[in-house]
Write an enzyme that holds these catalytic residues in place. Structure first.
Site, PDB file in Angstrom:
ATOM      1  CG  MET A  21      -0.688 -10.951   4.514  1.00 52.53           C
ATOM      2  SD  MET A  21      -1.768  -9.651   5.350  1.00 52.53           S
ATOM      3  CE  MET A  21      -3.300  -9.756   4.904  1.00 52.53           C
ATOM      4  CG  ASP A  22       4.011  -6.139   4.710  1.00 51.51           C
ATOM      5  OD1 ASP A  22       3.917  -6.627   3.427  1.00 51.51           O
ATOM      6  OD2 ASP A  22       3.998  -5.108   5.041  1.00 51.51           O
ATOM      7  CD  GLU A 148       6.979  -3.667  -3.443  1.00 50.45           C
ATOM      8  OE1 GLU A 148       7.638  -4.045  -2.511  1.00 50.45           O
ATOM      9  OE2 GLU A 148       5.743  -3.758  -2.980  1.00 50.45           O
ATOM     10  CG  ASN A 192      16.385   4.177   0.066  1.00 54.86           C
ATOM     11  OD1 ASN A 192      17.369   3.979  -0.738  1.00 54.86           O
ATOM     12  ND2 ASN A 192      15.859   3.034   0.525  1.00 54.86           N
ATOM     13  CB  THR A 228      14.245   9.550   2.659  1.00 56.32           C
ATOM     14  OG1 THR A 228      14.508   8.264   2.305  1.00 56.32           O
ATOM     15  CG2 THR A 228      13.124  10.227   2.183  1.00 56.32           C
ATOM     16  N   GLY A 233      17.777  12.537   8.437  1.00 55.17           N
ATOM     17  CA  GLY A 233      16.807  13.264   7.727  1.00 55.17           C
ATOM     18  C   GLY A 233      16.394  13.060   6.309  1.00 55.17           C
ATOM     19  CB  ALA A 257       5.127   1.414   6.113  1.00 56.26           C
ATOM     20  CB  ALA A 258       9.651   4.832   7.816  1.00 55.60           C
ATOM     21  N   GLY A 259       9.363   5.096   4.513  1.00 54.36           N
ATOM     22  CA  GLY A 259       9.421   5.889   3.327  1.00 54.36           C
ATOM     23  C   GLY A 259       8.014   5.961   2.484  1.00 54.36           C
ATOM     24  CG  ASP A 260       5.861   2.349   1.556  1.00 59.51           C
ATOM     25  OD1 ASP A 260       6.550   2.915   0.465  1.00 59.51           O
ATOM     26  OD2 ASP A 260       5.678   1.375   1.976  1.00 59.51           O
ATOM     27  N   GLY A 295       4.765  -2.830  11.967  1.00 56.51           N
ATOM     28  CA  GLY A 295       3.670  -2.899  10.965  1.00 56.51           C
ATOM     29  C   GLY A 295       3.971  -1.769   9.822  1.00 56.51           C
ATOM     30  CB  SER A 299       3.376   1.714  11.729  1.00 60.39           C
ATOM     31  OG  SER A 299       3.555   1.842  10.164  1.00 60.39           O
TER      32      SER A 299
HETATM   33  O1  RIB Z   1       7.998  -0.460   2.036  1.00 59.32           O
HETATM   34  C1  RIB Z   1       7.323  -1.301   2.910  1.00 59.32           C
HETATM   35  C2  RIB Z   1       6.675  -2.521   2.069  1.00 59.32           C
HETATM   36  O2  RIB Z   1       7.599  -3.117   1.185  1.00 59.32           O
HETATM   37  C3  RIB Z   1       6.059  -3.704   2.954  1.00 59.32           C
HETATM   38  O3  RIB Z   1       5.010  -3.353   3.474  1.00 59.32           O
HETATM   39  C4  RIB Z   1       6.253  -4.650   1.972  1.00 59.32           C
HETATM   40  O4  RIB Z   1       5.004  -5.265   1.575  1.00 59.32           O
HETATM   41  C5  RIB Z   1       6.968  -4.190   0.617  1.00 59.32           C
HETATM   42  O5  RIB Z   1       6.380  -4.141  -0.205  1.00 59.32           O
END
Ligand code: RIB
Length: 318
Positions: A21-22, A148, A192, A228, A233, A257-260, A295, A299
């Site tokens: 949970m962020d 993680e 990255n 990345t 770019g 979360a851009a990388g995700d 978020g 997002s």
């Molecule tokens: O990559 C972003 C994520 O990193 C966040 O949502 C946070 O929970 C951390 O895991």
């Protein structure tokens, strides 16, 4: 990984990873050492790299099976409900009756720049259920992993996928040295610039540096590597050489979360048989939309939005 003509059916993707949970604090500027600042707002947002990547894959049209661990608490229940809403199979998400759900404290500055501190909680007690993962790997186009959850479990999942002939996509974030034996099991590495520099042991301050690091990392095992570079770019490297994908111009609100999101769209593109450069373009388009919103999981764009979004600039062979 298949390189045959693009598939139209939904690919199956397995994800082993974290759920958090962020706790997002919107600040004009993040505090320096010993400093106190006032935040404009606090938002509770579903996140965690594993959860985010699973959501990104699902919203790009994949059938996703997520393996992770949450606490038996309100955050855990909310995270599960979100996964269910995205059609993600979360029967592989364990419930820990002792530890609480993972939490990430995130400051987001007015520029969109973030800083993240993670309390692993239940993620730190994730134990791989080899039987459950095995029931999915046989039909999965790939297994997506990050760092993680405990690294011995990450390694065990990669070993199982490799043995089953399922390509492993690794995003080694937060960056740590790879456990011994993991490098040769990785098919696609997504990092990255900071992670690329740490793993390759070279500075990554330019596109040229990123290409050098990417090819050096390929030498350690992965068939393909993507670095990345934020606004600059991405660089993609495979047996045919390296290419630079110049960044897209967007109004950045929050980079969380851009990388995700990039990884999820890349994984689905590859699973559908797209060549690496085409899949990287999909990742860039999805990430460009992600950073325009606040978020983590809220997002992450759906396939239709990505398909309607601008094309990135042409890639440049290096
Ligand atoms: O990559 C972003 C994520 O990193 C966040 O949502 C946070 O929970 C951390 O895991």
């Amino acid at each position: 990984m298949t390189t045959s003509p693009a598939q139209t059916t939904a690919p199956t993707i397995a994800v082993v990873g974290s759920l958090n949970m962020d706790l997002v604090l919107q600040v004009a500027q993040a505090p320096g050492p010993g400093e106190t600042v006032l935040a404009q707002a606090l938002h509770l947002v579903p996140g965690g790299k594993g959860g985010n990547q699973a959501v990104a894959c699902a919203r790009q049209g994949a059938q996703v099976h997520l393996f992770g661990r949450v606490g038996d608490d309100a955050y855990g229940h909310t995270l599960r409900a979100g996964l269910a809403q995205d059609g993600i199979d979360h029967t592989g998400v364990q419930t820990d009756t002792t530890e609480t759900t993972g939490v990430a404290a995130i400051t987001v500055e007015a520029t969109g720049q973030n800083r993240i501190v993670v309390v692993p909680g239940a993620n730190g007690r994730f134990a791989l259920d080899a039987r459950a993962l095995g029931s999915v790997l046989g039909r999965a186009s790939s297994l997506v992993l990050q760092f993680e959850t405990p690294l011995p479990e990450v390694l065990a999942a990669a070993q199982q996928a490799f043995a089953a002939g399922c390509p492993v996509l690794l995003n080694p974030s937060p960056i740590q040295p790879l456990p011994e034996g993991l490098w040769p099991l990785v098919h696609t590495l997504v990092v990255n610039e900071v992670e690329a520099a740490a793993l390759a042991g070279t500075a990554v301050e330019s596109v040229a540096d990123a290409a050098v690091a990417a090819q050096a990392l390929r030498g350690l095992g992965p068939a393909q590597v993507v670095v990345t570079l934020g606004a600059q770019g991405a660089v993609a490297a495979d047996t045919r050489g390296s290419t630079h994908h110049p960044g897209m111009q967007v109004q950045v609100v929050d980079t969380t979360a851009a990388g995700d999101t990039f990884l999820g769209a890349l994984a689905v593109g590859l699973a559908q048989g797209e060549p690496l450069n085409a899949a990287v373009r999909e990742g860039m388009r999805a990430a460009a939309l992600c950073v325009t919103r606040s978020g983590a999981q809220p997002s992450i764009p759906h396939r239709a939005a990505v398909a309607a979004s601008p094309q990135p600039p042409d890639w440049i062979p290096l």
